[in-house]
Design an enzyme around this catalytic site. Structure first.
Site, PDB file in Angstrom:
ATOM      1  NE  ARG A  34      -8.405   1.108  -0.558  1.00 17.81           N
ATOM      2  CZ  ARG A  34      -7.375   0.301  -0.366  1.00 17.81           C
ATOM      3  NH1 ARG A  34      -6.503   0.597   0.569  1.00 17.81           N
ATOM      4  NH2 ARG A  34      -7.211  -0.776  -1.094  1.00 17.81           N
ATOM      5  NE  ARG A  72      -3.987  -3.124   6.031  1.00 17.34           N
ATOM      6  CZ  ARG A  72      -3.242  -4.224   6.121  1.00 17.34           C
ATOM      7  NH1 ARG A  72      -3.839  -5.417   6.192  1.00 17.34           N
ATOM      8  NH2 ARG A  72      -1.930  -4.155   6.146  1.00 17.34           N
ATOM      9  CG  ASP A 112       1.786   2.221  -1.659  1.00 14.40           C
ATOM     10  OD1 ASP A 112       1.427   1.499  -0.708  1.00 14.40           O
ATOM     11  OD2 ASP A 112       2.741   1.935  -2.407  1.00 14.40           O
TER      12      ASP A 112
END
Lengths: 365, 365
Positions: free
Chosen positions: B44, B35, B80
């Site tokens: 994204r 981010r 993730d």
């Protein structure tokens, strides 16, 4: 010089001042007055946190609740880390589910210089609460409570609870003189707040540096130690018979400089065994801790074993105050806390004496 | 035996395997793909985290973004921690603003036994992503990524991100055999997930034990070390030329047993100086770290000084991979990261060589 009242001196004070020997291990729990107790949730209904902290009768009732229920060896003054800042006139709120929120985060010279001082006159509600408490507590000592400069600064600078303290650290490393100005103000506020409690009868004080464990030892020593030291030393001068406990979570790397800042007792979280904390701090300080609060939901035999382990580990310290390694989690079954108190009272002194004897034997060999 | 390609061996691999000497210091940043980059936020848009991680073209683009922008010496596979669990068929979601949420928290024998295995066949999207990446990365090495058993267990048992891991720890200490069964399963999942990445061309792997710093060393050694060790040793057997990095935040007390679990490189957060991490781990491991990410908002001269300090402190390790002490915070100005890479490249090798020479002189005296 004060007379020496060893016969009537509470176990907490004996442990904190290195006079415990093979005597009893005092036990209390950080955040023992709080949401784990149904009687607390009941009396708090309909009042905000800050309102509660300003109401002497409510403070007294809440502070006494865990003493009555668990038979702990000390009461911890029911307050919030933000109370002295609010009393000084800083516009803030404690938002349920979030935590302290500052109306105007304090991030520059103008904001820092505009911060008000805390006038002792504005602490009448503290004096009243403590006086009422001391009377009702009888022989059970009351521990006064305040946040340390770094932790207070982190709330003021971030404006709300933070995970990484990025604004706080940026100010600290980039404008060290301004940072020192902020922390000097906050040290005065902490000192005034603790002094009011000690003057009204608190027998010990705990300076909480909740979030200082986010710093490396080098940053702690460069930017924080002197300010915590100011608070602890001023207290020591004004109230030489009131021992000073100093605690922060995740402070394994900081135990030595935190103890050296002027604490009599160093609080230790569950990550560092008490014997190792004694080694790190040089052996001259009492220790407080350090059962992992996350284990309070485990079956009783597991908890009991851990309690005994903590006591054995703390036996090498000149004094050991049994506690958790952090505050009581809100979802804790309070009957478990009562059983821990009973266990420490039933077995603590003997376990400690055995472990002390074994350690002495070891060191003679 | 594999031929020795020292001329073409990337700096990351040389540092990880103790062949760095006075050579260049490789630099990458945990969560560099994420981010903090506007180009990341753009690609994204409109996709969930789990969708993104399953789309080889998107994974490739996101993983490459920081390599292009910053010129880092390694790519970290964009994934993730929950991806292998989702790939195994566990019902979970990654909720923006909250984190991973498990539909049915796993807290008893039945739930643990019902957990699916991760079949290599279900990792086609991983193989495709890594293959595509390796081709496009050319000489820049790709680091594979997986969560370690304790951290995966903590998500499954708590059901959502936690502050104290109370359910996880209660299971661990009260039903150690069941806990071992759970962690053995998760160790197989981590191993399968990392193996798929190494088989497809990842040149190194990082096993993240994000939350293991919530444990004491004694609990780590009793309940966790063996399971992380299983993952690291199976990887070492299958992929002997793929070095293993092992990291968790707040693990100052755990560095020695984490390194001993089978890591080539021990990741260190900002609380412990790298030289101290070397001392705690016995001197045989490379180190990765450890600039405090909370300082990325400080003025550049402060950051530059800190970068140089980290390099000097890491010089006593047989290898040093420059990194932050935790992931890049989302609000980070990415131009600061680029400047850090430039600084490490411009001054790193010389600073390290000087510090090594000084340390050697010191030890001769």
């Amino acid at each position: 010089m004060q007379p020496h009242h060893s016969a009537t001196e509470p176990a907490l004070i004996r442990a904190a001042t290195g006079k415990q020997g093979d005597g009893p291990i005092p036990v209390w729990f950080m955040r023992q007055a709080g949401r784990s107790l149904p009687e607390y949730r009941k009396v708090r209904e309909g009042t905000t946190m800050l309102q509660s902290c300003r109401d002497p009768e409510l403070v007294t009732e809440i502070t006494l609740q865990p003493v009555r229920r668990h038979g702990v060896d000390a009461a911890i003054f029911f307050s919030d880390i933000m109370v002295p800042l609010a009393a000084a006139g800083i516009d803030l709120d404690i938002v349920p589910g979030t935590g302290p929120v500052i109306a105007e985060p304090v991030r520059d010279a103008a904001a820092i210089r505009a911060l008000p001082e805390l006038e002792p006159d504005s602490l009448g509600f503290i004096t009243d609460s403590v006086s009422m408490l001391v009377e009702q507590l009888g022989p059970v000592p009351l521990i006064g409570f305040a946040g340390a400069p770094f932790t207070l600064a982190s709330y003021l600078v971030e404006g709300r609870p933070s995970r990484d303290y990025a604004h706080t650290k940026a100010l600290m490393v980039s404008e060290p003189e301004l940072w020192d100005e902020l922390c000097a103000k906050l040290a005065r506020i902490s000192t005034t707040f603790l002094s009011a409690q000690a003057a009204a009868g608190a027998r010990a004080v705990q300076l909480f540096d909740s979030w200082v464990g986010s710093l490396s030892a080098a940053d702690y020593e460069e930017f924080v130690a002197a300010h915590s030291s100011t608070v602890l030393h001023r207290l020591a001068e004004r109230f030489p018979t009131v021992p000073r406990i100093h605690f922060g979570v995740g402070t394994g790397e900081l135990l030595a400089p935190m103890a050296a800042a002027g604490a009599d007792v160093i609080g230790v979280d569950w990550r560092v065994p008490l014997a190792e904390a004694v080694r790190r701090t040089g052996g001259g300080h009492a220790v407080q801790g350090n059962l992992d609060p996350a284990l309070l939901g485990a079956p009783w035999p597991v908890i009991a074993d851990r309690v005994r382990e903590v006591i054995r580990s703390g036996a090498v310290a000149p004094g050991h105050i049994f506690n958790l390694g952090h505050g009581v989690p809100p979802q804790t079954d309070p009957t478990v806390l009562t059983r821990i108190v009973e266990l420490v009272h039933a077995e603590g002194a003997e376990l400690r004496a055995e472990a002390r004897a074994a350690a002495q034997k070891e060191s003679v060999r």
